[in-house]
Write a protein that holds these residues in place. Sequence first.
Motif, PDB file in Angstrom:
ATOM      1  N   SER A 181      35.604  47.533  34.548  1.00 30.45           N
ATOM      2  CA  SER A 181      35.009  48.751  33.998  1.00 30.45           C
ATOM      3  C   SER A 181      35.500  50.004  34.720  1.00 30.45           C
ATOM      4  O   SER A 181      35.604  51.077  34.117  1.00 30.45           O
ATOM      5  CB  SER A 181      33.482  48.676  34.076  1.00 30.45           C
ATOM      6  N   GLY A 182      35.833  49.869  36.008  1.00 29.82           N
ATOM      7  CA  GLY A 182      36.279  51.025  36.775  1.00 29.82           C
ATOM      8  C   GLY A 182      37.774  51.208  36.817  1.00 29.82           C
ATOM      9  O   GLY A 182      38.280  52.150  37.431  1.00 29.82           O
ATOM     10  N   ILE A 256      37.875  49.937  43.462  1.00 24.35           N
ATOM     11  CA  ILE A 256      37.142  49.475  42.273  1.00 24.35           C
ATOM     12  C   ILE A 256      36.227  48.322  42.673  1.00 24.35           C
ATOM     13  O   ILE A 256      36.697  47.251  43.071  1.00 24.35           O
ATOM     14  CB  ILE A 256      38.123  49.059  41.171  1.00 24.35           C
ATOM     15  N   GLU A 257      34.949  48.531  42.554  1.00 23.36           N
ATOM     16  CA  GLU A 257      33.971  47.566  43.042  1.00 23.36           C
ATOM     17  C   GLU A 257      33.637  46.510  41.988  1.00 23.36           C
ATOM     18  O   GLU A 257      33.495  46.808  40.804  1.00 23.36           O
ATOM     19  CB  GLU A 257      32.688  48.275  43.450  1.00 23.36           C
ATOM     20  N   ASP A 264      31.645  42.903  35.496  1.00 21.95           N
ATOM     21  CA  ASP A 264      32.893  42.886  36.259  1.00 21.95           C
ATOM     22  C   ASP A 264      33.004  41.631  37.118  1.00 21.95           C
ATOM     23  O   ASP A 264      34.103  41.097  37.298  1.00 21.95           O
ATOM     24  CB  ASP A 264      32.988  44.128  37.144  1.00 21.95           C
TER      25      ASP A 264
END
Length: 415
Positions: A181-182, A256-257, A264
Amino acid sequence: MKARPASYRWVPEHAHVAPAADAALPAGFRCAGVSGGIKPNGDKDVAILVCDAAEAVSAARFTRSSVIAAPVQVTQQRTRLDGLRAVVANSGNANAATGNRGLDEAARMQGAASMVGGVPTDAVAVASTGVIGVQLDGNKVVQALVGAREELRADGVDDFTDAISTTDAFRKTVAFDVALSGGTVRLTAQAKGAGMIQPGFATMLCFAQTDAVLSAETADLLLGVCVKRSFERISVDGQLSTNDTAILMASGASGIEVAPQSEDELRFGEALDAALRTLALDMAADGEGAERLGRVVVRCDDAEEAEIVARAVANSPLVKTALFGQDPNWGRIAQAVGAALPGRAPLDFDIAIEGVPVAKGGQAARFDEEALIEAVGGDQVEYVIELGEERTAETEVFFSDFGYEYVRINAEYTT
């Protein structure tokens, strides 16, 4: 070198997981592979992987053998398994069954890699693979590591993989770009393994890297789940190794987590599953002279029983030689099932090979023999066995065939 299979029908595909345009490591990682003179032919045999991120996290899994190699002991006892930043490995010598001297040599490898990589000693994992029971000359590894310092780079994957290989016929590497998503993160992994392979790991080393931001708990959870679906599902010869090691390292360099219990996490887990499952199937397909790969699926009323039957079939020399000879001899499968479940006569079972029912209710079924012979001529063959009434438990094991080359390689391994 033997050609690597183009693809495996048993590795799920996902829209968010794409093969990377190159094999370069994720941001924050460098690696190298050099020759230290351990292998008598002069091939590369010393490898080092370094993560430059101070806050890197990691997770690891090891062999369950009671004869445990010195590098595994040193890694388990002298490192922070959730904060590894480097791996040093050698091939050509397993440093197993080598006593206190073996432990000292593994510790020397760890110390030298710490200096070369510029990371704390307790952040260095040690791995070895090769002949068991022969003392390792740590001086050779240390000298090789000094030379490897200048070779460390993000695109050193081929050299690194060559240096951890023994009887491998082809390089076992994967590189994926994973859409989250990030943004997009990179996931890469390198492995070795072709013989002494049995569920419960293998004579294998596997190192996976990502630039995603993972917590130590997430890394450990995902590695554990994916190992159970990959390296613990393969067999070449039913032999459990002394040195098995699988390590996942995350640099977090992408920013990016992967949050716990998020979409994710599911996406990244699917990518890691595809990576490790591919490498596991690489090992079985390589299989020291193997030409064909088999998958046995067992469905029955009890999960433990399913596991026993699947492993009995996968490890049966008769089934494995039939796979090699493209022989649809289902009687050999029935024999293995019956031997795995003594005292159950008469046993009711169904068997299908490549979707063709060959046995029903414990006896031969009517089928097109010519079509079946053609079906088992491919390089990937599936066997399905069903027992009992409810058949709610299911398991799978991937296995290689047994051919002439397996005997030759293992008969001449130390000579």
